[in-house]
Design a protein around this motif. Structure first.
Motif, PDB file in Angstrom:
ATOM      1  N   THR A 126       0.952  -0.889  -0.431  1.00 14.15           N
ATOM      2  CA  THR A 126      -0.246  -0.134  -0.069  1.00 14.15           C
ATOM      3  C   THR A 126       0.787   1.092  -0.052  1.00 14.15           C
ATOM      4  O   THR A 126       2.144   1.171   0.180  1.00 14.15           O
ATOM      5  CB  THR A 126      -1.138   0.374   1.240  1.00 14.15           C
ATOM      6  OG1 THR A 126       0.441   0.416   2.685  1.00 14.15           O
ATOM      7  CG2 THR A 126      -2.167  -1.586   1.694  1.00 14.15           C
ATOM      8  N   LYS A 127       0.527   2.818  -0.276  1.00 15.84           N
ATOM      9  CA  LYS A 127       1.384   3.807  -0.245  1.00 15.84           C
ATOM     10  C   LYS A 127      -0.108   4.673   0.760  1.00 15.84           C
ATOM     11  O   LYS A 127      -1.038   4.477   0.934  1.00 15.84           O
ATOM     12  CB  LYS A 127       1.435   4.534  -1.662  1.00 15.84           C
ATOM     13  CG  LYS A 127       0.315   4.517  -2.653  1.00 15.84           C
ATOM     14  CD  LYS A 127       1.070   4.909  -4.042  1.00 15.84           C
ATOM     15  CE  LYS A 127      -0.167   5.014  -4.975  1.00 15.84           C
ATOM     16  NZ  LYS A 127       0.992   5.226  -6.197  1.00 15.84           N
ATOM     17  N   MET A 128       0.628   5.366   1.424  1.00 20.75           N
ATOM     18  CA  MET A 128      -0.650   6.620   2.299  1.00 20.75           C
ATOM     19  C   MET A 128       0.211   8.169   1.490  1.00 20.75           C
ATOM     20  O   MET A 128       1.039   8.637   1.484  1.00 20.75           O
ATOM     21  CB  MET A 128       0.367   6.161   3.860  1.00 20.75           C
ATOM     22  CG  MET A 128      -0.515   7.613   4.575  1.00 20.75           C
ATOM     23  SD  MET A 128      -1.860   6.554   5.096  1.00 20.75           S
ATOM     24  CE  MET A 128      -1.078   5.038   6.046  1.00 20.75           C
ATOM     25  N   TYR A 129      -1.438   8.753   0.956  1.00 19.21           N
ATOM     26  CA  TYR A 129      -1.367   9.915   0.998  1.00 19.21           C
ATOM     27  C   TYR A 129      -1.448  11.261   2.389  1.00 19.21           C
ATOM     28  O   TYR A 129      -2.411  10.321   2.794  1.00 19.21           O
ATOM     29  CB  TYR A 129      -2.166  10.025  -0.137  1.00 19.21           C
ATOM     30  CG  TYR A 129      -2.041   9.870  -1.666  1.00 19.21           C
ATOM     31  CD1 TYR A 129      -2.057  10.384  -2.440  1.00 19.21           C
ATOM     32  CD2 TYR A 129      -2.406   8.344  -2.099  1.00 19.21           C
ATOM     33  CE1 TYR A 129      -1.069   9.986  -4.599  1.00 19.21           C
ATOM     34  CE2 TYR A 129      -2.054   7.876  -3.002  1.00 19.21           C
ATOM     35  CZ  TYR A 129      -1.467   8.782  -4.258  1.00 19.21           C
ATOM     36  OH  TYR A 129      -1.269   8.237  -5.355  1.00 19.21           O
ATOM     37  N   LEU A 130      -0.737  11.534   1.758  1.00 18.95           N
ATOM     38  CA  LEU A 130      -1.299  12.671   2.803  1.00 18.95           C
ATOM     39  C   LEU A 130      -1.502  14.455   1.978  1.00 18.95           C
ATOM     40  O   LEU A 130      -1.248  14.975   1.677  1.00 18.95           O
ATOM     41  CB  LEU A 130      -0.238  14.032   3.766  1.00 18.95           C
ATOM     42  CG  LEU A 130      -0.046  14.619   5.276  1.00 18.95           C
ATOM     43  CD1 LEU A 130      -0.843  14.385   6.312  1.00 18.95           C
ATOM     44  CD2 LEU A 130       1.789  14.275   5.812  1.00 18.95           C
ATOM     45  N   PHE A 131      -2.860  14.864   1.681  1.00 21.11           N
ATOM     46  CA  PHE A 131      -3.410  15.965   1.922  1.00 21.11           C
ATOM     47  C   PHE A 131      -3.773  16.660   2.437  1.00 21.11           C
ATOM     48  O   PHE A 131      -4.083  16.699   3.661  1.00 21.11           O
ATOM     49  CB  PHE A 131      -4.771  15.282   0.879  1.00 21.11           C
ATOM     50  CG  PHE A 131      -4.580  14.409  -0.058  1.00 21.11           C
ATOM     51  CD1 PHE A 131      -4.848  14.206  -1.257  1.00 21.11           C
ATOM     52  CD2 PHE A 131      -5.117  12.793   0.655  1.00 21.11           C
ATOM     53  CE1 PHE A 131      -4.615  14.187  -2.466  1.00 21.11           C
ATOM     54  CE2 PHE A 131      -5.319  12.498  -0.887  1.00 21.11           C
ATOM     55  CZ  PHE A 131      -4.960  12.570  -1.901  1.00 21.11           C
ATOM     56  N   THR A 162      -5.226  15.289   5.549  1.00 19.03           N
ATOM     57  CA  THR A 162      -6.082  14.267   5.272  1.00 19.03           C
ATOM     58  C   THR A 162      -5.488  12.903   5.146  1.00 19.03           C
ATOM     59  O   THR A 162      -4.550  13.513   3.604  1.00 19.03           O
ATOM     60  CB  THR A 162      -7.581  14.569   4.289  1.00 19.03           C
ATOM     61  OG1 THR A 162      -8.681  15.415   5.216  1.00 19.03           O
ATOM     62  CG2 THR A 162      -8.585  12.771   4.783  1.00 19.03           C
ATOM     63  N   TYR A 163      -5.304  11.825   5.851  1.00 16.81           N
ATOM     64  CA  TYR A 163      -4.781  10.548   5.287  1.00 16.81           C
ATOM     65  C   TYR A 163      -5.136   9.790   4.570  1.00 16.81           C
ATOM     66  O   TYR A 163      -6.680  10.028   5.236  1.00 16.81           O
ATOM     67  CB  TYR A 163      -3.326   9.826   6.341  1.00 16.81           C
ATOM     68  CG  TYR A 163      -2.339  10.106   7.064  1.00 16.81           C
ATOM     69  CD1 TYR A 163      -1.921  10.175   6.184  1.00 16.81           C
ATOM     70  CD2 TYR A 163      -2.664  11.359   8.087  1.00 16.81           C
ATOM     71  CE1 TYR A 163      -0.315  10.740   6.706  1.00 16.81           C
ATOM     72  CE2 TYR A 163      -1.231  12.257   9.338  1.00 16.81           C
ATOM     73  CZ  TYR A 163      -0.188  11.279   7.737  1.00 16.81           C
ATOM     74  OH  TYR A 163       1.104  11.692   8.600  1.00 16.81           O
ATOM     75  N   GLY A 164      -4.953   9.476   3.316  1.00 17.07           N
ATOM     76  CA  GLY A 164      -5.492   8.056   3.016  1.00 17.07           C
ATOM     77  C   GLY A 164      -4.928   6.831   2.251  1.00 17.07           C
ATOM     78  O   GLY A 164      -3.308   6.907   1.430  1.00 17.07           O
ATOM     79  N   LEU A 165      -5.424   6.127   2.470  1.00 16.94           N
ATOM     80  CA  LEU A 165      -4.280   4.370   2.310  1.00 16.94           C
ATOM     81  C   LEU A 165      -5.206   3.722   1.240  1.00 16.94           C
ATOM     82  O   LEU A 165      -6.420   3.546   1.315  1.00 16.94           O
ATOM     83  CB  LEU A 165      -4.217   3.436   3.320  1.00 16.94           C
ATOM     84  CG  LEU A 165      -4.152   2.381   3.385  1.00 16.94           C
ATOM     85  CD1 LEU A 165      -2.244   2.774   3.639  1.00 16.94           C
ATOM     86  CD2 LEU A 165      -3.552   1.572   4.529  1.00 16.94           C
ATOM     87  N   VAL A 166      -3.810   3.700   0.216  1.00 19.74           N
ATOM     88  CA  VAL A 166      -4.711   2.848  -0.935  1.00 19.74           C
ATOM     89  C   VAL A 166      -3.965   1.471  -1.465  1.00 19.74           C
ATOM     90  O   VAL A 166      -2.496   1.934  -0.616  1.00 19.74           O
ATOM     91  CB  VAL A 166      -4.628   4.168  -2.662  1.00 19.74           C
ATOM     92  CG1 VAL A 166      -5.923   4.856  -1.955  1.00 19.74           C
ATOM     93  CG2 VAL A 166      -3.815   4.587  -3.169  1.00 19.74           C
ATOM     94  N   TYR A 167      -3.656   0.214  -2.359  1.00 21.32           N
ATOM     95  CA  TYR A 167      -3.285  -0.201  -2.499  1.00 21.32           C
ATOM     96  C   TYR A 167      -2.708   0.616  -3.917  1.00 21.32           C
ATOM     97  O   TYR A 167      -2.796   1.036  -4.696  1.00 21.32           O
ATOM     98  CB  TYR A 167      -3.662  -1.615  -3.269  1.00 21.32           C
ATOM     99  CG  TYR A 167      -4.681  -1.847  -2.175  1.00 21.32           C
ATOM    100  CD1 TYR A 167      -4.051  -3.096  -1.551  1.00 21.32           C
ATOM    101  CD2 TYR A 167      -6.540  -2.301  -2.758  1.00 21.32           C
ATOM    102  CE1 TYR A 167      -4.883  -4.084  -0.503  1.00 21.32           C
ATOM    103  CE2 TYR A 167      -6.950  -3.287  -1.146  1.00 21.32           C
ATOM    104  CZ  TYR A 167      -5.835  -4.548  -0.296  1.00 21.32           C
ATOM    105  OH  TYR A 167      -6.501  -4.611   0.451  1.00 21.32           O
ATOM    106  N   THR A 200      -9.012   6.017   6.683  1.00 23.19           N
ATOM    107  CA  THR A 200      -8.371   7.434   5.758  1.00 23.19           C
ATOM    108  C   THR A 200      -8.474   7.710   7.932  1.00 23.19           C
ATOM    109  O   THR A 200      -9.382   7.752   8.408  1.00 23.19           O
ATOM    110  CB  THR A 200      -9.935   8.222   5.543  1.00 23.19           C
ATOM    111  OG1 THR A 200      -9.458   9.769   5.231  1.00 23.19           O
ATOM    112  CG2 THR A 200     -10.884   7.745   5.912  1.00 23.19           C
ATOM    113  N   VAL A 201      -8.227   9.305   8.083  1.00 20.28           N
ATOM    114  CA  VAL A 201      -8.341  10.086   9.268  1.00 20.28           C
ATOM    115  C   VAL A 201      -7.792  11.652   8.575  1.00 20.28           C
ATOM    116  O   VAL A 201      -7.028  11.577   7.965  1.00 20.28           O
ATOM    117  CB  VAL A 201      -7.546   9.278  10.370  1.00 20.28           C
ATOM    118  CG1 VAL A 201      -5.631   9.542  10.096  1.00 20.28           C
ATOM    119  CG2 VAL A 201      -7.534  10.427  11.751  1.00 20.28           C
ATOM    120  N   SER A 202      -8.346  12.317   9.453  1.00 18.47           N
ATOM    121  CA  SER A 202      -8.123  13.948   9.492  1.00 18.47           C
ATOM    122  C   SER A 202      -7.859  14.445  10.681  1.00 18.47           C
ATOM    123  O   SER A 202      -8.317  13.767  11.870  1.00 18.47           O
ATOM    124  CB  SER A 202      -9.470  14.993   8.183  1.00 18.47           C
ATOM    125  OG  SER A 202      -9.644  13.919   7.005  1.00 18.47           O
TER     126      SER A 202
END
Length: 238
Positions: free
Chosen positions: A18-23, A76-81, A94-96
């Motif tokens: 997975t990878k984690m986005y930080l928006f 906001t964090y979002g975890l995706v494959y 996700t969490v903000s």
């Protein structure tokens, strides 16, 4: 031009990387991934809350609701494959986090004031307060440690931002003629609300303190059994 969100390596989930986005808020608003946050939030809300709240309740109906609830200062964090295509990324968790601003509730119906903070929780002297929002894990992936992972990430990121701000304030105070003085000592406080029956013990086991637990009777918001709205905080000294 809006910068690209930060991308970090994530844990292995179901044998897939997975990878984690930080928006930042503006990055999320401009991202094609924005609509992908609503399905896991609504699915988790529907799956986890009965019988305390009915499964028919929809947590977020539109992306505008999502953005307005977070506000312009949230991250906001979002975890995706990692192997999902750019056009179709499913949000796994996700969490903000956002700076906390207490506002007088606009809704006067007591039933729908259930999830508003009391004024007594609004703030503490010499303390900066942040609020955790919308921490969810896809119901099919729960009990795999992802909630603890997301909680750790959001706490660490808020602390990083607070420490960065404190260093800047200290530098300014030292350069404005008050040599030897530093910015006032401050504390960092994290705040959240959740259904106690569902999540209260999860947070208490991770260092959070229960500071309020408002009881709601059967029938409130369609509840079959009643529930408690827990307010919890966590304080860091610097």
């Amino acid at each position: 031009m809006i910068a690209e969100p930060q991308v970090l390596p994530g844990p292995e989930v179901n044998g897939r990387q997975t990878k984690m986005y930080l928006f930042e808020a503006d990055q999320l608003a401009a991202s094609h991934m924005l609509p992908s946050f609503l399905p896991p939030i609504n699915a988790a809300f529907s799956a986890n809350h009965p019988p305390y709240l009915p499964a028919s309740l929809v947590r977020l109906r539109t992306t505008d609701e999502f953005r307005n609830e977070l506000g312009p200062e949230a991250f906001t964090y979002g975890l995706v494959y990692a192997d999902d295509t750019e056009e179709a990324k499913d949000i796994l968790a996700t969490v903000s986090g956002k700076p906390f601003r207490w506002l007088e509730p606009e809704v006067k119906d007591p039933e729908y004031r259930t999830f508003y903070y009391d004024k007594e929780h609004a703030g503490k002297p010499n303390t900066e307060t942040w609020e955790l929002k919308l921490m969810v894990v896809d119901p099919n992936l729960q009990r795999n440690g992802l909630a603890s992972l997301m909680l750790g990430l959001v706490e660490t990121e808020i602390r990083r931002r607070f420490e960065e701000k404190k260093l800047l304030e200290t530098k300014i105070s030292q350069e404005d003629g008050r040599r030897g003085n530093t910015a006032p000592d401050r504390k960092l406080r994290l705040l959240l609300q959740t259904l106690y029956e569902m999540n209260g013990e999860f947070y208490r086991k991770r260092g959070w303190t229960l500071i309020g637990n408002r009881k709601r009777e059967r029938g409130c918001m369609g509840s079959e059994v009643g529930f408690h709205v827990a307010t919890l905080d966590k304080v860091f000294d610097f």
